[in-house]
Design a protein around this motif. Structure first.
Motif, mmCIF file in Angstrom:
data_model
loop_
_atom_site.group_PDB
_atom_site.id
_atom_site.type_symbol
_atom_site.label_atom_id
_atom_site.label_comp_id
_atom_site.label_asym_id
_atom_site.label_seq_id
_atom_site.Cartn_x
_atom_site.Cartn_y
_atom_site.Cartn_z
ATOM 1 N N ALA A 178 12.453 -16.301 -4.122
ATOM 2 C CA ALA A 178 11.980 -17.392 -4.970
ATOM 3 C C ALA A 178 12.369 -18.740 -4.367
ATOM 4 C CB ALA A 178 12.555 -17.255 -6.375
ATOM 5 N N LEU B 247 8.705 -21.097 -11.816
ATOM 6 C CA LEU B 247 7.859 -20.325 -10.908
ATOM 7 C C LEU B 247 6.413 -20.302 -11.392
ATOM 8 C CD1 LEU B 247 10.291 -17.363 -10.155
ATOM 9 C CD2 LEU B 247 9.428 -19.020 -8.478
ATOM 10 N N ILE C 247 14.170 -24.556 -9.884
ATOM 11 C CA ILE C 247 14.428 -23.350 -9.085
ATOM 12 C C ILE C 247 15.712 -23.486 -8.286
ATOM 13 C CG2 ILE C 247 13.572 -21.877 -7.217
ATOM 14 C CD1 ILE C 247 10.717 -22.669 -8.118
ATOM 15 N N MET D 66 4.263 -17.579 -5.609
ATOM 16 C CA MET D 66 5.103 -18.004 -6.730
ATOM 17 C C MET D 66 4.845 -17.136 -7.961
ATOM 18 S SD MET D 66 6.911 -20.647 -5.618
ATOM 19 C CE MET D 66 7.301 -21.902 -6.856
ATOM 20 N N PHE E 260 6.552 -13.690 -7.612
ATOM 21 C CA PHE E 260 7.995 -13.701 -7.859
ATOM 22 C C PHE E 260 8.304 -13.979 -9.323
ATOM 23 C CE2 PHE E 260 8.327 -13.517 -3.364
ATOM 24 C CZ PHE E 260 9.568 -12.963 -3.115
#
Length: 385
Positions: free
Chosen positions: A15, A79, A112, A171, A174
């Motif tokens: 990620a 994400l 993130i 993205m 994940f």
């Protein structure tokens, strides 16, 4: 006894590669953007820089907000939002809308890079945190390498939208995987109050604390030097070896971090490894001053900077026991890292332009000295406390 789920650590690191690509995907194709937005002129630079500029202003706030939202939830939302924004960007919208999407993507990026390393520290056994967070520290270098090796050929084959759509799909993948894997993971701790006054107070508390601020303080001087050196140094390397050296430097940095750095982290504190990295980088800059552009000196510099890179992230849980303070420290690193990345290259370029090649090793060497000395000063303050 807590055991480390290395599969989950690697997934969180994956990620992080997506987060780094949020920063780097437009850097990799920057020379092609005038074809997409021919009337944009200097505003094109904002497509790359707006992500970093948001990190300067909202890095610390991101630590507080992620702790408030909770780490798993913040990561998954970031994400999904990042995936949607990349797919929107693949449509190549008008420049104002592209810039709006990049600003929102900057907030996704911050969430993130604060939530993922905080979660990694929580799911690792204490003896494995150094290795896991050193691995996390490679996410920018690995992502930029992947963009160069796989992203650019994809653009040559199918165009810029293909790269942006592939990033969006990455993205989303994940987000799905971590949505399943993180169901039972949620760091404990009180939910902090969220307000403008609290965010301002957070800045004061973080940078007054020799525990929370230490990784970020060192990270400022590391990022100030890393990108700027990779940008300015190539002009002083012999053309015959320039491409090899510049391609090898990020890889040598990662290899040093994952080998010698991990070895040292099992024996001494992360701060000690960071200080050693700063000291070694000073010596490497002296070598480069005496032997301008020497390939071996460049690679030696990359190896010593690799020690700073990995150990800085490993220092966060060593110095901070709770998930909330770790999130604060990661948010501060995001903030100072963006300051260093933003200021480093123009200042280094101006210095080299004013003083010639000697300006580069002098400025970078001074930055390394200050970074190491501030770490030692904060360590002394912790001992006194």
């Amino acid at each position: 006894m807590q055991t480390t789920s290395w599969g989950l650590v690697l997934t969180l690191w994956g990620a992080g590669l997506g987060a780094a690509a949020q920063y780097g995907k437009f850097s990799a194709i920057f020379d092609q953007l005038p074809e997409v937005y021919p009337e944009a002129g200097a505003a094109l630079g904002l497509i790359v820089s707006v992500v970093g500029l948001l990190g300067i202003f909202f890095g610390v706030a991101a630590g507080l907000m992620v702790a408030r939202i909770r780490y798993r939830r913040a990561l998954l939302w970031a994400l999904w939002v990042g995936a949607a924004l990349s797919l929107f960007q693949a449509l190549l919208p008008p420049l104002p809308w592209m810039l709006v999407s990049r600003a929102l993507e900057g907030l996704s990026h911050l969430a993130i890079v604060v939530a993922a390393p905080t979660l990694i520290a929580q799911i690792c056994a204490p003896e494995d945190r150094g290795l896991a967070l050193t691995l996390w520290g490679t996410f920018f270098g690995v992502a930029f390498t992947i963009l160069a090796w796989a992203g650019l050929p994809l653009v040559d084959l199918a165009g810029i939208p293909a790269l942006l759509a592939a990033h969006g799909a990455y993205m989303a993948l994940f987000a799905v995987v971590l949505g399943v894997r993180l169901t039972a993971v949620e760091p404990e701790g009180a939910t902090p109050r969220l307000s403008f006054s609290r965010i301002a107070q957070d800045h004061v508390e973080i940078y007054r604390s020799p525990y929370v601020a230490a990784p970020a303080v060192g990270w400022l001087f590391y990022t100030f030097c890393f990108v700027s050196i990779l940008t300015v140094l190539p002009g002083y390397i012999a053309p015959g070896s320039r491409a090899f050296v510049m391609g090898a430097m990020p890889l040598v940095s990662i290899a040093s971090s994952m080998s010698l750095g991990v070895f040292l982290l099992r024996r001494v504190s992360a701060v000690s490894v960071v200080v050693l990295g700063f000291g070694g980088s000073v010596l490497a800059m002296v070598w480069l001053w005496l032997a301008p552009g020497l390939p071996m000196a460049c690679l030696a510099l990359a190896a010593t900077m690799g020690l700073i890179q990995g150990a800085s992230f490993a220092a966060v849980p060593q110095l901070n026991d709770t998930a909330a303070t770790q999130a604060q420290a990661n948010g501060a690193m995001a903030q100072t890292g963006n300051i260093g990345n933003t200021l480093g290259t123009p200042i280094m370029a101006i210095t080299a332009g004013s003083f010639g090649y000697a300006g580069l090793p002098m400025l970078a060497g001074l930055a390394f000295v200050v970074g190491g000395c501030l770490h030692l000063a904060l360590a002394r303050k912790r001992q006194q406390a």
